[in-house]
Design an enzyme around this catalytic site. Structure first.
Site, PDB file in Angstrom:
ATOM      1  N   ARG A 164     -20.693 -30.589  -5.293  1.00  0.00           N
ATOM      2  CA  ARG A 164     -20.575 -29.192  -4.837  1.00  0.00           C
ATOM      3  C   ARG A 164     -20.580 -29.101  -3.308  1.00  0.00           C
ATOM      4  NH1 ARG A 164     -19.767 -29.511  -9.376  1.00  0.00           N
ATOM      5  NH2 ARG A 164     -20.499 -28.220 -11.097  1.00  0.00           N
ATOM      6  N   SER A 238     -23.801 -20.664 -11.978  1.00  0.00           N
ATOM      7  CA  SER A 238     -24.976 -21.385 -11.441  1.00  0.00           C
ATOM      8  C   SER A 238     -25.290 -20.937 -10.022  1.00  0.00           C
ATOM      9  CB  SER A 238     -24.706 -22.885 -11.420  1.00  0.00           C
ATOM     10  OG  SER A 238     -24.369 -23.327 -12.699  1.00  0.00           O
ATOM     11  N   GLU A 333     -25.962 -22.762  -4.672  1.00  0.00           N
ATOM     12  CA  GLU A 333     -24.561 -23.180  -4.794  1.00  0.00           C
ATOM     13  C   GLU A 333     -23.668 -22.033  -4.320  1.00  0.00           C
ATOM     14  OE1 GLU A 333     -23.485 -25.062  -8.574  1.00  0.00           O
ATOM     15  OE2 GLU A 333     -21.532 -24.064  -8.483  1.00  0.00           O
TER      16      GLU A 333
HETATM   17  C1  LIG Z   1     -18.479 -17.316 -14.732  1.00  0.00           C
HETATM   18  C2  LIG Z   1     -18.369 -18.342 -13.630  1.00  0.00           C
HETATM   19  C3  LIG Z   1     -18.296 -19.695 -13.944  1.00  0.00           C
HETATM   20  C4  LIG Z   1     -18.205 -20.664 -12.947  1.00  0.00           C
HETATM   21  N1  LIG Z   1     -18.145 -21.986 -13.292  1.00  0.00           N
HETATM   22  C5  LIG Z   1     -18.048 -22.947 -12.334  1.00  0.00           C
HETATM   23  C6  LIG Z   1     -17.985 -24.333 -12.689  1.00  0.00           C
HETATM   24  O1  LIG Z   1     -18.004 -24.694 -13.868  1.00  0.00           O
HETATM   25  N2  LIG Z   1     -17.888 -25.247 -11.688  1.00  0.00           N
HETATM   26  C7  LIG Z   1     -17.851 -24.882 -10.362  1.00  0.00           C
HETATM   27  O2  LIG Z   1     -17.749 -25.776  -9.523  1.00  0.00           O
HETATM   28  N3  LIG Z   1     -17.899 -23.580 -10.003  1.00  0.00           N
HETATM   29  C8  LIG Z   1     -18.005 -22.607 -10.938  1.00  0.00           C
HETATM   30  N4  LIG Z   1     -18.074 -21.281 -10.583  1.00  0.00           N
HETATM   31  C9  LIG Z   1     -18.042 -20.923  -9.155  1.00  0.00           C
HETATM   32  C10 LIG Z   1     -16.641 -20.516  -8.653  1.00  0.00           C
HETATM   33  O3  LIG Z   1     -15.779 -20.225  -9.719  1.00  0.00           O
HETATM   34  C11 LIG Z   1     -15.988 -21.602  -7.792  1.00  0.00           C
HETATM   35  O4  LIG Z   1     -16.826 -21.938  -6.708  1.00  0.00           O
HETATM   36  C12 LIG Z   1     -14.625 -21.180  -7.254  1.00  0.00           C
HETATM   37  O5  LIG Z   1     -13.967 -22.277  -6.649  1.00  0.00           O
HETATM   38  C13 LIG Z   1     -14.710 -20.047  -6.232  1.00  0.00           C
HETATM   39  O6  LIG Z   1     -13.396 -19.611  -5.967  1.00  0.00           O
HETATM   40  P1  LIG Z   1     -13.095 -18.204  -5.345  1.00  0.00           P
HETATM   41  O7  LIG Z   1     -11.642 -18.151  -5.060  1.00  0.00           O
HETATM   42  O8  LIG Z   1     -13.633 -17.132  -6.221  1.00  0.00           O
HETATM   43  O9  LIG Z   1     -13.927 -18.288  -3.985  1.00  0.00           O
HETATM   44  P2  LIG Z   1     -14.656 -17.105  -3.211  1.00  0.00           P
HETATM   45  O10 LIG Z   1     -15.900 -16.730  -3.939  1.00  0.00           O
HETATM   46  O11 LIG Z   1     -13.695 -16.021  -2.887  1.00  0.00           O
HETATM   47  O12 LIG Z   1     -15.043 -17.871  -1.864  1.00  0.00           O
HETATM   48  C14 LIG Z   1     -16.021 -18.886  -1.869  1.00  0.00           C
HETATM   49  C15 LIG Z   1     -16.161 -19.428  -0.441  1.00  0.00           C
HETATM   50  O13 LIG Z   1     -14.984 -20.109  -0.051  1.00  0.00           O
HETATM   51  C16 LIG Z   1     -14.368 -19.502   1.082  1.00  0.00           C
HETATM   52  N5  LIG Z   1     -12.928 -19.547   0.823  1.00  0.00           N
HETATM   53  C17 LIG Z   1     -12.279 -19.085  -0.284  1.00  0.00           C
HETATM   54  N6  LIG Z   1     -10.975 -19.366  -0.196  1.00  0.00           N
HETATM   55  C18 LIG Z   1     -10.776 -20.002   0.973  1.00  0.00           C
HETATM   56  C19 LIG Z   1      -9.630 -20.533   1.636  1.00  0.00           C
HETATM   57  N7  LIG Z   1      -8.404 -20.466   1.105  1.00  0.00           N
HETATM   58  N8  LIG Z   1      -9.796 -21.108   2.862  1.00  0.00           N
HETATM   59  C20 LIG Z   1     -11.030 -21.183   3.415  1.00  0.00           C
HETATM   60  N9  LIG Z   1     -12.138 -20.704   2.847  1.00  0.00           N
HETATM   61  C21 LIG Z   1     -12.022 -20.123   1.636  1.00  0.00           C
HETATM   62  C22 LIG Z   1     -14.949 -18.107   1.149  1.00  0.00           C
HETATM   63  O14 LIG Z   1     -14.958 -17.609   2.482  1.00  0.00           O
HETATM   64  C23 LIG Z   1     -16.358 -18.330   0.605  1.00  0.00           C
HETATM   65  O15 LIG Z   1     -17.182 -18.838   1.617  1.00  0.00           O
HETATM   66  C24 LIG Z   1     -18.166 -20.283 -11.574  1.00  0.00           C
HETATM   67  C25 LIG Z   1     -18.230 -18.915 -11.248  1.00  0.00           C
HETATM   68  C26 LIG Z   1     -18.336 -17.952 -12.257  1.00  0.00           C
HETATM   69  C27 LIG Z   1     -18.399 -16.488 -11.887  1.00  0.00           C
END
Ligand SMILES: Cc1cc2nc3c(=O)[nH]c(=O)nc-3n(C[C@H](O)[C@H](O)[C@H](O)COP(=O)(O)OP(=O)(O)OC[C@H]3O[C@@H](n4cnc5c(N)ncnc54)[C@H](O)[C@@H]3O)c2cc1C
Length: 337
Positions: A164, A238, A333
């Site tokens: 992570r 998480s 996380e």
């Molecule tokens: C129901 C649920 C289940 C999940 N299961 C998992 C799992 O099994 N495994 C896991 O690893 N994670 C899991 N997650 C966490 C999440 O899905 C991941 O971390 C995912 O990659 C976040 O993507 P996002 O586009 O929503 O990021 P955001 O929440 O929009 O952003 C997260 C961070 O990344 C930055 N960011 C986003 N995009 C960019 C970009 N293009 N360039 C630079 N910075 C950027 C943002 O500024 C922020 O700091 C889960 C979340 C939920 C709600």
């Protein structure tokens, strides 16, 4: 580029926290990303990058230009007998990309089915599930440096992936905007069914011939039965990472708590954070309209109308309690903003 003012982010984060962006815009290509940086400079504010909002906890309004990544496209950039290399826009929905790979018979991401969020955010914390992390299929990425506006390519080694973790959560935090990610997928997939309940679920589903499609279906079924749907209860899954402790620390805890689970890794013994929270009595605890999920102690939830600040406070109370009980410092996380 259309820049809006005072935009509510409630529908744009899976916790469903009602905070505002002072300025808000969407980027559909790398040029618009560069244009947004210039606009933010002229407005005298910073930039906050938003993907699917599934790994952030908003504790305050964001006094910046919130740039939602909407860069789309999946292009084959190279191919050989064994592998195909796909360059994917940062704004593609992760699960749609997984489905694309499955439809084309490209293996490697099927165990990562149904993880919410965008492709651009996937390297940020090296997303992982069911025995696979994106580092296993990652080739390179392109990102715009926020100060120089130059496009830089990051190799696998340059991303410094860990559990992570990546360089983008550490030294390069807040410095780059990821525009494209290139993945190396296998044309002759090997199957990874050892982790969690995948095998048992495949058996229950009566799957006779193993393929990436059936693994994806099994993973989706397991996830849907275990994790709360953010469309129903606000959450970011998480909240804490699983901590790794020294073997000596683990043995000492085992004397006091004989049932404590632990998994040997290169860096020490990984202990499931969910076990620690459940033993400490946090599972199902509710505080007004926020709390800890009734089945998943690692998932902090917003039942509706909850404040990000209150969830942050709860997470800190949990951290203090776990430190006091087990001498373990939990790390979030989720990105607390
Ligand atoms: C129901 C649920 C289940 C999940 N299961 C998992 C799992 O099994 N495994 C896991 O690893 N994670 C899991 N997650 C966490 C999440 O899905 C991941 O971390 C995912 O990659 C976040 O993507 P996002 O586009 O929503 O990021 P955001 O929440 O929009 O952003 C997260 C961070 O990344 C930055 N960011 C986003 N995009 C960019 C970009 N293009 N360039 C630079 N910075 C950027 C943002 O500024 C922020 O700091 C889960 C979340 C939920 C709600």
């Amino acid at each position: 580029m259309n820049i809006q003012k005072n935009v509510s982010l409630k529908e744009l984060n899976t916790f469903g926290i009602d905070k505002k962006a002072t300025f808000y815009a969407e980027a559909h290509n790398s040029q618009e990303v560069i244009e947004a940086i210039t606009q933010a400079e002229q407005l005298g504010v910073g930039i906050f990058i938003l993907g699917g909002g599934s790994n952030i906890l908003l504790t305050k309004d964001i006094d910046a230009l919130v740039l939602k990544m909407n860069i789309k496209g999946i292009d084959t950039v190279a191919e050989d007998e064994q592998y195909v290399y796909l360059k994917v826009g940062a704004g593609e929905v992760w699960h749609d990309f997984v489905q694309y790979c499955i439809a084309h018979g490209y293996g490697g991401v099927e165990n990562l089915s149904l993880i919410p969020g965008t492709v651009g955010a996937s390297p940020m914390q090296n997303i992982g599930a069911y025995g696979v992390e994106i580092k296993d299929v990652f080739e390179s990425l392109e990102a715009v440096h926020m100060q120089t506006k130059f496009l830089k390519t990051f190799s696998h080694a340059a991303c410094r992936f860990g559990y992570r973790e990546s360089i983008f959560k550490n030294e390069a935090k807040g410095k780059y905007i990821i525009t494209h990610v290139t993945f190396r997928l296998s044309k002759q997939p090997t199957f990874n069914t050892e982790y969690g309940a995948i095998k048992a679920t495949l058996d229950e589903m009566g799957i006779k011939k193993l393929d990436i499609q059936s693994i994806s279906k099994a993973v989706i079924a397991i996830r849907q039965s275990k994790l709360p749907d953010p469309a129903v209860i606000g959450n970011a899954a998480s909240f804490f990472k699983n901590p790794t402790i020294s073997p000596i620390h683990y043995e000492a805890l085992k004397q006091e708590h004989p049932s404590i689970p632990g998994f040997k890794t290169e860096k020490g013994i990984k202990v499931p954070a969910a076990w620690l929270l459940e033993q400490a009595g946090w599972k199902g605890k509710t505080f007004g309209n926020i709390g800890v999920h009734k089945d998943q102690p690692l998932v902090l939830v917003n039942y509706g109308g909850g404040e990000g600040e209150a969830i942050k406070q709860l997470s800190q109370d949990i951290q203090r309690d776990i430190l006091r009980r087990y001498n373990i410092q939990l790390q979030p996380e989720v990105n607390v903003v």
